[in-house]
Write an enzyme that holds these catalytic residues in place. Structure first.
Site, PDB file in Angstrom:
ATOM      1  CG  ASP A  46      -1.995  -1.102   1.167  1.00  0.00           C
ATOM      2  OD1 ASP A  46      -1.968  -1.646   0.224  1.00  0.00           O
ATOM      3  OD2 ASP A  46      -2.601  -1.458   2.056  1.00  0.00           O
ATOM      4  CB  ALA A  47       3.805   2.013   1.763  1.00  0.00           C
ATOM      5  CE1 TYR A  49      -2.567   1.450  -7.036  1.00  0.00           C
ATOM      6  CE2 TYR A  49      -3.133   3.263  -5.412  1.00  0.00           C
ATOM      7  CZ  TYR A  49      -3.341   2.388  -6.346  1.00  0.00           C
ATOM      8  OH  TYR A  49      -4.249   2.920  -7.429  1.00  0.00           O
ATOM      9  CG  ASP A  50      -0.476   6.728  -0.528  1.00  0.00           C
ATOM     10  OD1 ASP A  50      -1.399   6.833  -1.158  1.00  0.00           O
ATOM     11  OD2 ASP A  50      -0.286   7.358   0.510  1.00  0.00           O
ATOM     12  CB  SER A  95     -11.007 -21.716   7.735  1.00  0.00           C
ATOM     13  OG  SER A  95      -9.879 -22.423   8.237  1.00  0.00           O
ATOM     14  CD  GLU A 129     -25.473 -21.317   8.418  1.00  0.00           C
ATOM     15  OE1 GLU A 129     -24.829 -20.465   8.374  1.00  0.00           O
ATOM     16  OE2 GLU A 129     -26.362 -21.760   9.392  1.00  0.00           O
ATOM     17  CE  LYS A 131     -17.139 -21.721   2.797  1.00  0.00           C
ATOM     18  NZ  LYS A 131     -16.379 -20.671   2.030  1.00  0.00           N
ATOM     19  CG  ASP A 133     -17.312 -16.280  -3.014  1.00  0.00           C
ATOM     20  OD1 ASP A 133     -16.320 -16.217  -2.226  1.00  0.00           O
ATOM     21  OD2 ASP A 133     -17.030 -16.422  -4.296  1.00  0.00           O
ATOM     22  NE  ARG A 152     -10.974 -16.759   8.828  1.00  0.00           N
ATOM     23  CZ  ARG A 152      -9.902 -17.332   8.584  1.00  0.00           C
ATOM     24  NH1 ARG A 152      -8.804 -16.897   7.929  1.00  0.00           N
ATOM     25  NH2 ARG A 152      -9.433 -18.603   9.035  1.00  0.00           N
ATOM     26  CD  GLU A 189     -18.555 -14.604   4.173  1.00  0.00           C
ATOM     27  OE1 GLU A 189     -18.149 -14.827   5.266  1.00  0.00           O
ATOM     28  OE2 GLU A 189     -17.561 -14.885   3.312  1.00  0.00           O
ATOM     29  CE1 TYR A 241     -19.993 -17.364   9.136  1.00  0.00           C
ATOM     30  CE2 TYR A 241     -21.196 -15.827   7.464  1.00  0.00           C
ATOM     31  CZ  TYR A 241     -20.084 -16.311   8.100  1.00  0.00           C
ATOM     32  OH  TYR A 241     -18.881 -16.223   7.441  1.00  0.00           O
ATOM     33  CE  LYS A 305     -22.165 -22.696  10.085  1.00  0.00           C
ATOM     34  NZ  LYS A 305     -22.811 -21.005  10.291  1.00  0.00           N
ATOM     35  CE  LYS A 329     -15.445 -23.836  -0.350  1.00  0.00           C
ATOM     36  NZ  LYS A 329     -14.181 -23.845  -1.038  1.00  0.00           N
ATOM     37  CB  CYS A 423      18.768 -27.299 -10.099  1.00  0.00           C
ATOM     38  SG  CYS A 423      18.295 -25.836  -9.308  1.00  0.00           S
ATOM     39  CB  CYS A 426      22.227 -24.198  -8.302  1.00  0.00           C
ATOM     40  SG  CYS A 426      21.691 -25.958  -7.917  1.00  0.00           S
ATOM     41  CB  CYS A 441      17.649 -28.787  -6.810  1.00  0.00           C
ATOM     42  SG  CYS A 441      19.371 -27.965  -6.569  1.00  0.00           S
ATOM     43  CB  CYS A 447      20.544 -24.677  -4.859  1.00  0.00           C
ATOM     44  SG  CYS A 447      19.088 -24.479  -6.043  1.00  0.00           S
TER      45      CYS A 447
HETATM   46  S1  IVH Z   1     -19.066 -20.678   9.702  1.00  0.00           S
HETATM   47  C1  IVH Z   1     -16.158 -21.698  12.917  1.00  0.00           C
HETATM   48  N1  IVH Z   1     -21.140 -20.271   7.974  1.00  0.00           N
HETATM   49  O1  IVH Z   1     -16.484 -19.693   4.991  1.00  0.00           O
HETATM   50  C2  IVH Z   1     -16.547 -21.461  11.758  1.00  0.00           C
HETATM   51  N2  IVH Z   1     -18.903 -19.524   7.784  1.00  0.00           N
HETATM   52  O2  IVH Z   1     -14.453 -21.543   4.916  1.00  0.00           O
HETATM   53  C3  IVH Z   1     -17.292 -20.585  11.336  1.00  0.00           C
HETATM   54  N3  IVH Z   1     -18.560 -18.498   5.369  1.00  0.00           N
HETATM   55  O3  IVH Z   1     -14.108 -17.851   7.137  1.00  0.00           O
HETATM   56  C4  IVH Z   1     -17.735 -20.226  10.071  1.00  0.00           C
HETATM   57  N4  IVH Z   1     -20.541 -18.508   4.658  1.00  0.00           N
HETATM   58  O4  IVH Z   1     -16.105 -16.386   6.047  1.00  0.00           O
HETATM   59  C5  IVH Z   1     -19.812 -20.125   8.326  1.00  0.00           C
HETATM   60  N5  IVH Z   1     -22.625 -19.865   6.403  1.00  0.00           N
HETATM   61  C6  IVH Z   1     -21.550 -19.790   6.876  1.00  0.00           C
HETATM   62  C7  IVH Z   1     -20.526 -19.251   5.976  1.00  0.00           C
HETATM   63  C8  IVH Z   1     -19.244 -19.159   6.413  1.00  0.00           C
HETATM   64  C9  IVH Z   1     -19.595 -18.102   4.355  1.00  0.00           C
HETATM   65  C10 IVH Z   1     -17.078 -18.217   5.325  1.00  0.00           C
HETATM   66  C11 IVH Z   1     -16.549 -17.623   6.721  1.00  0.00           C
HETATM   67  C12 IVH Z   1     -15.499 -18.635   6.785  1.00  0.00           C
HETATM   68  C13 IVH Z   1     -15.079 -19.338   5.641  1.00  0.00           C
HETATM   69  C14 IVH Z   1     -14.451 -20.693   5.966  1.00  0.00           C
END
Ligand code: IVH
Length: 724
Positions: A46-47, A49-50, A95, A129, A131, A133, A152, A189, A241, A305, A329, A423, A426, A441, A447
């Site tokens: 960032d610095a 860029y600035d 995560s 539920e 997920k 993005d 995060r 999110e 969530y 969950k 996913k 390699c 090297c 290598c 190397c």
């Molecule tokens: S629960 C302890 N629920 O996915 C885990 N995460 O891959 C708490 N995300 O960092 C997360 N939708 O940013 C949860 N319905 C949902 C979500 C969700 C998106 C994201 C969240 C997390 C990432 C993990």
């Protein structure tokens, strides 16, 4: 480097020089913009860029006629000029582990059952539920008022974006009702709806501003704004969530807490479903997949969950992800493009990794120009050749992969790829050990690629975390002969003048290269030489190095770059051995496979033979031990890890479970003991503090008695840890 450039006066520049310099700087800014906005992969700090922007502004101030309508400096939403305040999360933001197939989901449900010891005929409720993005954000409310919003970050530490979060309509300044805990951290999110994203980009296009590649980048870019007024103009939204710190019990289940969130005025990610088994989860997955195109926001999967919070608590976490949840996913997105070149990268352990350089193409909203080819067998198996049209795929955050080639698009000239046996850096032989897929290598210490990668690893965020020691500076210090191996880093402060000299040299070379490229006069180069560069960066780097002499032992061990020893293993080893000296001493002894030290290493839960062998091989090499000694001589002194839970009566104790337990399964017993700071071993030795004997305990109980180790019944153990 860029900062020094700024220090250079614009006063002596001719109109022609200023014109070409502006063109050059604008091009650099455009590149940086593309990386930041389209790929969400910034290529400069960032610095820096600035500094670019300031330099252009200075030039334009001198020659106002050079102001360009499309100048990148005219846009809002540049990368922030300086960082945000860092905030440590009271409860880490974890995560999720991923599931990619129906089988993965069934295994998840089985794992939960097995861990809890719940038989197949007893139902467990799950919520499924969408997920979202976007990017996760933690909102702390005190007495119902928003006091902090944090990103995060790395999960432990994020950035304070409170001012910006206050501009988001879905984030209430004050929670409704009055039944919230005094302290309530709501997590969820930040995202952007597809329609508003498209409309916003259309407006930006009209205004000649760079476009965001996808809603997620747009949401991220909008939240991380230094000027909260910019965030206010962006259509940023928020779904709740999950939660972090809270001062009172929230309820019995995930679903009831969600309902409370809604009553407090938060929006929930829907549609959700409460189901009782894997089939139910998969049913909801299909449903969400079907309606995915009609949802106003982007999702990349479905999160499952365990509904009951007491079960969530019992299930706990493994390394950085909860056992009670998983992200299912959606299949990866694919695209076709042309493979222009295969390049070989040399890693820190000498592994030669082939990388595909591709004709850039957008996959799932992100521009992809590189993909991994894994190893030489993969290339042969898929018969991938330079010039081929290839199918690539990208799933989530993983590196894009080449899936296959398109045979009828193969150009006539395409030759089978010959993997190098030298390699590329090297020139040493690159060999494949028996049973290995990777060619390495053999250059070892000579190397440069390996050395630079090792340094890079050593200073990286989860190791020594030395700020300012980016790739460019590592290369500079390595090529300049000042830093060849990690200990050298800690001697730099005595060689400050040499570092400065390197920085000046680089600056001059860059200035010269720019001028030659532009064919301009040498005048400016001379001017550049005359102006003493600012050495603030050098001072900052040296200060950063000084501040990292006392890192945690886990970071130190991870930083050594031992094969198979990642962060988690680093932490395990640090916890098990306490101090560096003790660790080194034991690892040297463990080289003897008949020693108690070897048995003890293997008895650490989470360390198997492969890892243990890699560690002892590392310590068998005199040059590795020399590096550790040199680090110590240079004043590096890692500190023991704080116990996770120092109050618990079993913190730091070594315990062994044996026999059949009644109230919990073995994995649960182990996880719970570890959460209280105990070390769970697989076999009994003199060092064992407690043996917890369930029904039908056999030889371990005998050994314990013979060695005089304290033996507890299950209920005595539960009383000891305070849950009996
Ligand atoms: S629960 C302890 N629920 O996915 C885990 N995460 O891959 C708490 N995300 O960092 C997360 N939708 O940013 C949860 N319905 C949902 C979500 C969700 C998106 C994201 C969240 C997390 C990432 C993990």
């Amino acid at each position: 480097m860029l900062k020094e450039e700024n220090a250079r006066s614009v006063a002596g520049l001719s109109f022609a020089e200023a014109t070409s310099e502006i063109a050059n700087l604008s091009a650099q800014m455009q590149q940086a913009d593309a990386a930041y906005y389209q790929q969400d992969m910034p290529i400069m700090s960032d610095a820096d860029y600035d500094s670019l922007r300031l330099r252009i502004e200075a030039l334009v101030a001198l020659f106002p006629e050079l102001e360009r309508d499309d100048s990148p400096t005219k846009r809002v939403g540049a990368a922030p000029a300086q960082g945000f305040r860092k905030v440590r999360h009271a409860v880490p933001m974890l995560s999720l582990s991923n599931a990619f197939s129906d089988l993965d989901v069934e295994e998840f449900v089985d794992r939960v059952r097995r861990f809890l010891g719940i038989p197949a005929d007893t139902a467990i409720a799950f919520v499924a539920e969408p997920k979202i993005d976007g990017l996760s954000c933690a909102l702390t409310y005190e007495r119902g008022r928003l006091v902090l919003a944090a990103t995060r970050g790395d999960g432990e530490e994020g950035e304070d974006v409170t001012a910006n979060a206050r501009q988001v309509g879905d984030i209430p300044e004050k929670l409704e009702g009055d039944d919230w805990p005094d302290i309530m951290e709501i997590r969820g999110e930040v995202y952007m709806e597809r329609d508003s994203f498209t409309a916003m980009n259309a407006r930006r296009e009209e205004a000649g501003l760079p476009l965001f590649a996808n809603p997620r980048n747009a949401a991220a870019g909008s939240l991380r704004q230094l000027d909260a007024r910019v965030t206010a103009e962006r259509p940023v939204r928020f779904f709740a969530y999950a939660w972090g710190r809270h001062s009172e019990k929230l309820g019995e289940t995930q679903s009831t807490v969600r309902q409370r969130f809604a009553r407090w005025g938060l929006r929930l990610n829907e549609p959700t479903a409460k189901v009782m088994d894997a089939a139910g989860l998969l049913g909801h997955y299909s449903h969400i997949q079907e309606i995915r195109p009609d949802l106003p926001f982007d999702i990349d999967g479905v999160v499952y969950k365990v509904d009951r919070l007491d079960l969530q608590e019992r299930l706990g976490f493994v390394s950085r992800a909860p056992r009670w949840a998983i992200a299912h996913k959606f299949p990866a997105e694919q695209a076709r493009t042309v493979l222009e070149k295969i390049e070989i990268q040399v890693g820190r352990t000498g592994a030669l990794t082939p990388v595909a350089r591709l004709l850039p193409i957008t996959v799932g909203g992100v521009v992809v120009s590189n993909a991994t080819l894994h190893n030489e067998d993969e290339i042969r198996r898929k018969d991938i050749r330079v010039g081929d049209t290839v199918i690539i795929q990208r799933a989530g955050d993983v590196i894009p992969q080449v899936v296959s080639i398109v045979p009828d698009r193969r150009p006539k000239y395409a030759e089978p790829y010959v993997f190098p046996d030298k390699c590329p850096i090297c020139g040493s032989n690159a060999v494949r050990d028996e049973g290995e897929v990777v060619r390495r290598c053999t250059g070892g210490l000579i190397c440069a690629a390996q050395a630079v990668e090792r340094l890079r690893h050593f200073v990286s965020r989860n190791a020594f975390d030395i700020e300012g020691m980016g790739d460019e500076n590592i290369k500079l210090l390595y090529d300049g002969g000042l830093v060849r191996s990690p200990p050298d880093i800690f001697h730099l402060k005595n060689r400050e003048e040499n570092v400065k000299r390197l920085v000046v040299q680089r600056r001059e070379q860059q200035a010269a290269a720019r001028l030659t490229a532009k064919g301009a006069s040498e005048q400016t180069a001379k001017a550049a030489k005359k102006n003493p560069p600012e050495f603030k960066d050098v001072a900052n780097l040296l200060a950063a190095i000084e501040s990292r002499r006392h890192v945690g032992l886990d970071r130190f061990i991870f930083g050594l770059g031992i094969r198979h020893v990642g962060e988690t293993t680093g932490r395990l080893l640090a916890r098990s051995y306490g101090t560096l000296d003790h660790f080194v001493e034991e690892m040297e002894k463990a080289g003897d496979r008949t020693s108690p030290a070897w048995t003890e290493l293997l008895s650490i839960d989470g360390i198997g033979t492969v890892v243990a062998e890699a560690i002892t091989e590392f310590f068998a090499e005199p040059h590795n031990r020399a590096v550790i000694d040199a680090l110590k001589t240079a004043g590096v002194d890692p500190h023991p890890l704080e116990r996770q839970e120092t109050n618990s009566p079993v913190a730091g104790k070594t315990v062994v479970f044996t026999g059949t337990l009644e109230t919990m399964t073995r994995p649960e017993a182990k996880a719970r003991a570890e959460a209280l700071g105990a070390k769970v071993a697989g076999s009994v030795s003199k060092k064992t503090d407690f043996v917890i004997a369930g029904e039908d305990s056999g030889s371990k109980l005998k050994t314990a008695r013979a060695l005089g180790v304290t033996v507890l019944t299950e209920s005595e153990w539960l009383t000891l840890i305070g849950t009996g």
